[in-house]
Design a protein around this motif. Structure first.
Motif, PDB file in Angstrom:
ATOM      1  N   ILE A   7     -51.953  13.584  60.907  1.00 30.28           N
ATOM      2  CA  ILE A   7     -51.693  14.401  59.722  1.00 30.28           C
ATOM      3  C   ILE A   7     -50.631  13.692  58.898  1.00 30.28           C
ATOM      4  N   GLU A   8     -50.814  13.674  57.599  1.00 27.17           N
ATOM      5  CA  GLU A   8     -49.803  13.081  56.720  1.00 27.17           C
ATOM      6  C   GLU A   8     -48.850  14.159  56.232  1.00 27.17           C
ATOM      7  N   THR A   9     -47.573  14.039  56.606  1.00 25.14           N
ATOM      8  CA  THR A   9     -46.541  14.952  56.134  1.00 25.14           C
ATOM      9  C   THR A   9     -45.790  14.297  54.970  1.00 25.14           C
ATOM     10  N   ARG A  26     -45.853  17.714  68.742  1.00 26.89           N
ATOM     11  CA  ARG A  26     -44.605  18.035  69.404  1.00 26.89           C
ATOM     12  C   ARG A  26     -43.463  17.183  68.862  1.00 26.89           C
ATOM     13  N   SER A  27     -42.293  17.827  68.805  1.00 29.33           N
ATOM     14  CA  SER A  27     -41.039  17.145  68.432  1.00 29.33           C
ATOM     15  C   SER A  27     -41.158  16.412  67.097  1.00 29.33           C
ATOM     16  N   LEU A  28     -41.663  17.111  66.093  1.00 30.21           N
ATOM     17  CA  LEU A  28     -41.665  16.576  64.730  1.00 30.21           C
ATOM     18  C   LEU A  28     -40.272  16.747  64.132  1.00 30.21           C
ATOM     19  N   PRO A  29     -39.671  15.703  63.597  1.00 33.49           N
ATOM     20  CA  PRO A  29     -38.318  15.844  63.051  1.00 33.49           C
ATOM     21  C   PRO A  29     -38.327  16.613  61.729  1.00 33.49           C
ATOM     22  N   TYR A  30     -37.444  17.605  61.621  1.00 35.30           N
ATOM     23  CA  TYR A  30     -37.318  18.324  60.347  1.00 35.30           C
ATOM     24  C   TYR A  30     -35.994  18.020  59.647  1.00 35.30           C
ATOM     25  N   ALA A  31     -35.134  17.256  60.296  1.00 34.58           N
ATOM     26  CA  ALA A  31     -33.868  16.822  59.701  1.00 34.58           C
ATOM     27  C   ALA A  31     -33.460  15.522  60.376  1.00 34.58           C
ATOM     28  N   ALA A  32     -32.555  14.805  59.727  1.00 29.87           N
ATOM     29  CA  ALA A  32     -32.052  13.560  60.320  1.00 29.87           C
ATOM     30  C   ALA A  32     -31.278  13.873  61.597  1.00 29.87           C
ATOM     31  N   PRO A  33     -31.275  12.981  62.568  1.00 27.34           N
ATOM     32  CA  PRO A  33     -30.483  13.220  63.785  1.00 27.34           C
ATOM     33  C   PRO A  33     -29.014  13.461  63.428  1.00 27.34           C
ATOM     34  N   VAL A 174     -41.298  23.623  56.900  1.00 25.17           N
ATOM     35  CA  VAL A 174     -42.539  24.400  56.912  1.00 25.17           C
ATOM     36  C   VAL A 174     -43.042  24.595  55.495  1.00 25.17           C
ATOM     37  N   ARG A 175     -42.156  24.927  54.593  1.00 16.69           N
ATOM     38  CA  ARG A 175     -42.554  25.139  53.197  1.00 16.69           C
ATOM     39  C   ARG A 175     -43.205  23.879  52.609  1.00 16.69           C
ATOM     40  N   ARG A 176     -42.644  22.711  52.928  1.00 18.31           N
ATOM     41  CA  ARG A 176     -43.143  21.457  52.355  1.00 18.31           C
ATOM     42  C   ARG A 176     -44.417  20.967  53.030  1.00 18.31           C
ATOM     43  N   PHE A 181     -51.242  21.170  57.796  1.00 21.19           N
ATOM     44  CA  PHE A 181     -51.731  21.592  59.118  1.00 21.19           C
ATOM     45  C   PHE A 181     -52.647  22.815  59.014  1.00 21.19           C
ATOM     46  N   GLY A 182     -52.986  23.203  57.793  1.00 15.93           N
ATOM     47  CA  GLY A 182     -53.867  24.348  57.595  1.00 15.93           C
ATOM     48  C   GLY A 182     -53.147  25.669  57.433  1.00 15.93           C
ATOM     49  N   GLY A 183     -51.814  25.643  57.380  1.00 16.88           N
ATOM     50  CA  GLY A 183     -51.049  26.879  57.244  1.00 16.88           C
ATOM     51  C   GLY A 183     -50.784  27.238  55.796  1.00 16.88           C
ATOM     52  N   ASP A 184     -50.482  28.524  55.574  1.00 19.34           N
ATOM     53  CA  ASP A 184     -50.201  29.048  54.243  1.00 19.34           C
ATOM     54  C   ASP A 184     -48.693  29.134  54.049  1.00 19.34           C
ATOM     55  N   PRO A 185     -48.104  28.283  53.223  1.00 21.81           N
ATOM     56  CA  PRO A 185     -46.650  28.322  53.036  1.00 21.81           C
ATOM     57  C   PRO A 185     -46.167  29.579  52.340  1.00 21.81           C
ATOM     58  N   ASP A 186     -47.106  30.345  51.754  1.00 19.46           N
ATOM     59  CA  ASP A 186     -46.741  31.601  51.110  1.00 19.46           C
ATOM     60  C   ASP A 186     -46.976  32.801  52.021  1.00 19.46           C
ATOM     61  N   ASN A 187     -47.207  32.545  53.305  1.00 15.85           N
ATOM     62  CA  ASN A 187     -47.389  33.623  54.276  1.00 15.85           C
ATOM     63  C   ASN A 187     -46.761  33.202  55.598  1.00 15.85           C
ATOM     64  N   VAL A 188     -45.434  33.254  55.642  1.00 12.68           N
ATOM     65  CA  VAL A 188     -44.667  32.794  56.802  1.00 12.68           C
ATOM     66  C   VAL A 188     -43.921  33.982  57.404  1.00 12.68           C
ATOM     67  N   THR A 189     -44.129  34.185  58.695  1.00 12.27           N
ATOM     68  CA  THR A 189     -43.405  35.207  59.452  1.00 12.27           C
ATOM     69  C   THR A 189     -42.488  34.522  60.442  1.00 12.27           C
TER      70      THR A 189
END
Length: 503
Positions: A7-9, A26-33, A174-176, A181-189
């Motif tokens: 998947i291209e992020t 698994r273990s996708l980075p969402y911020a710098a270490p 998640v928003r970006r 990944f097939g998710g809706d960024p405007d429908n997050v719980t």
């Protein structure tokens, strides 16, 4: 050969694992270490990469005691400051449109825990709800929930509320990226249990989280955890003393000390505070006036929190788990007496009168669990229901094995039905003495309500909203039922009592 999927992020290509029914990254980075110059700093953007990043195995858990990162009978996940990662689970079958997104925040008292637990993968929940399930790590203990900002320097500042900032950074990821990944960024719980449930409420009160999620589920939140700025500074100084650091040279010590030395000093100091002031948990978000302007309970009660639909509830015997296995709550008369001493002259008589049989040990355990979890959750139910749809529950189901063990419907047991783990080893162990049919029934209750809520913002029609007039509460049991103002006498007895302060 392991089947994979790329998947291209926004940061680069990630390669996950393709299973028969689900896809996992698994273990996708969402911020710098947050290491080196970024230790004790707010999360920074992920450095983009070229090529393909392999995301089929877990990396490290956040810094904590080794026992907190246990992920199997004899298996422990490595711990590291470099742990700001998340995991994504998606049904393998194609979907007709964007899927709802469920983001899980693990518990552990803001001191321990990891998203690598098999239970948290969410595969059964994702399949049943045709949803995307995300779980995340965030900085814990010394590195996430101690406010050392007063000891920074102009050349080397430190930031507050780092664990909370990490959670916001994960939601921004998640928003970006979740659409890829097939998710809706405007429908997050967002949903969480224990400290993770508190994190849900803290995010409700965090201005920077506005618009990043659309509903919340808080399972057993210790809702009024929050340190004022003065208490936070006092606790940080005590932690530095335990580290053996000179306050005049604190910045250097915090920069150079080994991570495990800092962790141990903070853990010792936290235990000392819990012994001195039962009910005050110093490892928690700080009301710093900026990133977290008000405590979650106050923001929710005065309407300044994000007005999104909320499910909130507790378990009937919250305190039993701690009394048996983690002696840290005020679940005995001596600790409860210390709380009552600071709460007002008539408080002890009023509350104990609502608990017939006190000071019997089992009654004290129930009282301590109610104090930490149920009491402040009722305040949230009342406050949030004035501004947004609110749904209250209590989890009562306890198969015979748990009753025989003396813990009943205790803390964290609800995670098994929420994640659909009746067929897991722990689920089968809990029903070895009977109750499997009941566990499957409450699993249906939890998952169908959670999924309906994640899709539409409303649980099943059989669950009415909570108001201060009706106090409608879903009692999840076998069978499940509705009650109106359950334990009303206890609710009134606790009214107005807040956690103590350190200074």
């Amino acid at each position: 050969m392991v089947a994979t999927i790329d998947i291209e992020t926004a940061d680069g290509v990630v390669r996950g694992r393709r299973g028969r029914r689900v896809l996992r990254w698994r273990s996708l980075p969402y911020a710098a270490p947050p290491v080196g110059d970024l230790r004790f700093r707010a999360p920074q953007p992920v450095p983009p990469w070229t090529g393909v990043r392999i995301a089929t195995e877990f990396g490290s858990a956040s810094m904590q005691h080794r026992a907190g990162a246990r992920i199997g009978p004899r298996t422990y996940q490595p711990t590291s400051e470099d742990s700001l990662t998340l995991n994504v689970t998606v049904p393998a079958a194609p979907s007709a449109g964007p899927r709802p997104v469920l983001v899980f925040i693990h518990g552990g008292g803001y001191l321990i825990g990891t998203s690598a637990l098999t239970l948290y993968s969410g595969s059964r929940l994702a399949l049943r709800g045709d949803a995307v399930v995300v779980s995340l790590n965030y900085r814990l203990g010394a590195f996430g929930y101690v406010d050392f900002s007063g000891f920074g320097t102009p050349q080397r500042p430190f930031d507050s509320n780092l664990g909370l900032r990490d959670q916001v950074a994960a939601l921004k990821w998640v928003r970006r990226n979740i659409a890829a990944f097939g998710g809706d960024p405007d429908n997050v719980t967002i949903f969480g249990e224990s400290a993770g449930a508190h994190a849900v409420l803290a995010l409700l009160a965090t201005p920077a989280a506005r618009g990043l999620f659309h509903r919340g589920i808080a399972q057993s939140p210790p809702a009024d955890w929050a340190l004022n700025a003065e208490d936070a500074a006092t606790f940080a100084r005590r932690c530095l003393d335990a580290l053996g650091a000179d306050p005049a040279d604190a910045a250097r010590a915090l920069i150079e000390a080994p991570a495990n030395d800092i962790r141990k000093a903070v853990d010792r100091t936290s235990r000392a505070v819990l012994s001195e002031l039962p009910g005050l948990f110093p490892i928690c978000p700080v009301i710093d006036g900026e990133y977290l302007p008000h405590s979650p309970v106050d923001a929710i009660s005065d309407g300044t929190a994000h007005r999104v639909p909320l499910i909130i509830g507790t378990n009937r015997e919250e305190g039993a788990l701690f009394a048996r296995f983690a002696d840290m709550l005020p679940t005995n008369p001596a600790r409860l007496h210390k709380i009552f001493e600071r709460a007002g002259a008539d408080t002890e008589a009023r509350v104990t009168a609502a608990y017939p049989g006190y000071p019997q040990p089992s009654v004290a355990v129930r009282m301590g669990g109610d104090y930490v979890f149920w009491r402040p959750s009722v305040t949230v139910m009342e406050g949030h229901s004035r501004y947004a749809p609110t749904y209250a529950y209590r989890y009562d189901f306890a198969p015979r094995a748990l009753r025989l063990a003396g813990v009943g419907a205790t803390h964290a047991i609800d995670l098994i039905p929420v994640f659909g783990a009746a067929d897991s080893p722990i689920g089968r162990a809990f029903t070895a003495a009977g109750g499997r049919r009941g566990l499957l029934a409450v699993t249906d209750q939890f998952q169908d309500n959670w999924i309906s809520f994640a899709r539409t913002g409303v649980p099943l029609p059989s669950w009415p909203v909570y108001t201060e007039t009706s106090r409608a509460t879903l009692i999840i049991d076998h069978p499940t039922r509705l009650e109106y103002d359950p334990e009303g006498a206890k609710r009134l007895a606790w009214k107005g009592i807040r956690v103590p302060t350190l200074t």
